[in-house]
Design an enzyme around this catalytic site. Sequence first.
Site, PDB file in Angstrom:
ATOM      1  N   LYS A 110      15.094 -17.686  35.572  1.00 51.84           N
ATOM      2  CA  LYS A 110      15.649 -16.465  36.158  1.00 51.84           C
ATOM      3  C   LYS A 110      14.542 -15.536  36.653  1.00 51.84           C
ATOM      4  O   LYS A 110      14.752 -14.747  37.576  1.00 51.84           O
ATOM      5  CB  LYS A 110      16.503 -15.712  35.134  1.00 51.84           C
ATOM      6  CG  LYS A 110      17.644 -16.505  34.501  1.00 51.84           C
ATOM      7  CD  LYS A 110      18.812 -16.664  35.437  1.00 51.84           C
ATOM      8  CE  LYS A 110      20.096 -17.131  34.744  1.00 51.84           C
ATOM      9  NZ  LYS A 110      20.060 -18.483  34.202  1.00 51.84           N
TER      10      LYS A 110
HETATM   11  C1  LIG Z   1      20.844 -19.638  34.276  1.00 54.52           C
HETATM   12  C2  LIG Z   1      20.324 -20.893  33.692  1.00 54.52           C
HETATM   13  C3  LIG Z   1      20.788 -22.161  34.121  1.00 54.52           C
HETATM   14  C4  LIG Z   1      21.883 -22.328  35.145  1.00 54.52           C
HETATM   15  O1  LIG Z   1      21.465 -21.966  36.448  1.00 54.52           O
HETATM   16  P1  LIG Z   1      22.569 -21.687  37.587  1.00 54.52           P
HETATM   17  O2  LIG Z   1      21.804 -21.152  38.736  1.00 54.52           O
HETATM   18  O3  LIG Z   1      23.510 -20.674  37.007  1.00 54.52           O
HETATM   19  O4  LIG Z   1      23.242 -22.970  37.886  1.00 54.52           O
HETATM   20  C5  LIG Z   1      20.204 -23.299  33.567  1.00 54.52           C
HETATM   21  N1  LIG Z   1      19.249 -23.203  32.619  1.00 54.52           N
HETATM   22  C6  LIG Z   1      18.792 -22.001  32.176  1.00 54.52           C
HETATM   23  C7  LIG Z   1      17.753 -21.980  31.102  1.00 54.52           C
HETATM   24  C8  LIG Z   1      19.310 -20.806  32.693  1.00 54.52           C
HETATM   25  O5  LIG Z   1      18.852 -19.621  32.223  1.00 54.52           O
END
Ligand SMILES: *Cc1c(COP(=O)(O)O)cnc(C)c1O
Length: 491
Positions: A110
Site C-alpha cells: 500500500k
Molecule cells: C491490500 C492488500 C492486498 C490486496 O490488494 P488489492 O489491490 O486490494 O487486490 C494483498 N496483500 C496485502 C498485504 C495487502 O495489504
Amino acid sequence: MRLISTRNSNYYIDALDAVLKGISDEGGLFVPQEFPHLTDKMLDDFGHSAYAETAAKVLSMFFDIPAGKLLKMAHNAYDGFSSEDTVPLVQLSENEYVIELFHGPTLAFKDMALQMLPQLMSEALSRSEKVNNVMILTATSGDTGKAALEGFKDVLGTKIVVFYPQDGVSDMQKLQMLTQEGSNVLVCAVKGNFDDAQTGVKKLFADADFNKVLADKGVYASSANSINFGRLAPQIVYYIYSYSVLLANGRIKKGEPVNICVPTGNFGNILAAYYAMRMGIPVNKLICASNRNNVLTDFFDSGMYISRREFFKTISPSMDILISSNLERLLFEFLGRNTIKINDIMKNLSEQGAYSLDEKVMEPIRNLFFADYCDELRTKSTIRDIFEKHGYVMDTHTAVAQAVYERYVAGTGDATVTLLASTASPYKFAADVYNSITGEKCENAFDAAQKLSELADMPIPKSITDLREKPILHDLVLNKDELDKAVFKLI
Ligand SMILES: *Cc1c(COP(=O)(O)O)cnc(C)c1O
C-alpha cells in the site's frame, strides 16, 4: 490527461481533479480516456534508471505536472524505502521473479501508492480555487490505515482520520496505528467489525449536514481507498519498471511476454498490471490469486459474480473481501466501454448481491486471466516449502499467490517468465509465518518476529523494532453512529 467515468459517458475530468474527487457523482470510477503508450526507448531507459525516475516518467503520462516537480515528488515518496532498489526483483526459480513491494514505511505494498497519493492531492489542492483543505476519512481492516497515516502525516492542507474495528485488526497493525505521530492525524477505534467502521464512514460522506459544517470551514471530505485513481496510477509503475529491469538484464527479449501473478482482494493491484499491459507491456497471462474468500475465482470460472456468500476470516486478512470494487474498471474495458451495461450490472450487484455476464464477454477475459484460490492449509505449507527449498520467507498473502502460480504451472507447463507481486513483509504477519514454517505457536507478535529473524537469519525491519519503544498516542473509541465526533475533534 482526461479521465472518464465508468457510469456516465458524458463525464470528463482532469486526472489531478479526479484525485481530489475520488469517485464520480453517480458512483462510477474514473478511468483513462485513452491509455498512453510506452515506447521501446522508454522501456530501455527505465531498466537503467532509478525507481523514482521511472515513476516520475510514467506518472507524467497521466498527470499534467512539470517534470522537475514530479521527480521531486517521486523522490519524496520512495527515497525513504529500506531497500536501495525500492522494489527489488528476487529470482526464486528459473522462470519466477518476486517483486518485493513491501520496503516502504509500513511494510505493505500500500505504501507504493500511499506515499504518492498525498502529494498528488496537495498539488491538486494548490490549483483548486474552491477547495483548500482536505479531510481524509478512511475505514481500514489493517494495512490501508497505517499506510494512509504515514503518507498524509504533516502534508500541508490535509488532515486524516482513520477508523479501525476495535477487535478486527492484528496486534501489530493496531500498535502501528496507535503510535502514529503527526500534527494532522487522528486514529479512532470503532465498536464493531470492519463493516461497522466502513458503514459509519460511508454515512458521513453521504451526510449533507456534516459536509456543510466542513464546507463552511473550507474543508472537503475525501477518501484514500483503492478506487481513487491517485492510488491506481502509482501501482502501474512497478510492473513497467520490473519488466524493464528484466529486459536490461537480458532475461527477456524485446517484445517477449511475461506472466504477472498477484494476490488479490479489491482487484486494485492486478488491475494496475492490466493497465501496464494496455500501455505496452507484453503479457501472456494475468494470474489472479484469492484466498478462501474466492468470489473472484468463481467469477472467472462461471461469469457469475456472487457477493452474497459466507465470509471467512483468514491468515491473509487484507484479501478478505467479497466486493472487489476495482473489477468494475476491468469490466468497463471488456464491455466495450459501455456505461449503460456497467450501470446495469452494478445495480444488480447492489440490489441482488450478484450479476452475471454472458460467454461472449467472458471468453476474452478468460484468455487473458487465470484465476484460482488457495485455502489456509495450502497457504501455510507453501510458506514452509518455499523456505525449505529456497531459504526465502514469504508473507501469508504472497504465499497465496505462490500456491496459485504453482498450480497454474502444474496444469499448463507454461515456462513463461513470471513476475509475482509480493505485497507484505513476512514480519507484518510474523506469528502466522513462524507457525507455518515450524508448526510452533508464538502468539506475541514481537517474540514471533524475533524467532523468525533467528530462524531465517534476516534482520527485523527497523519500523517493527521501533514500535516497541513508541508511546501510544491515540485512545479514542466511538460507536459507529457518532464518527463525526472524531472529525470535529481534529478540525
Ligand atoms: C491490500 C492488500 C492486498 C490486496 O490488494 P488489492 O489491490 O486490494 O487486490 C494483498 N496483500 C496485502 C498485504 C495487502 O495489504
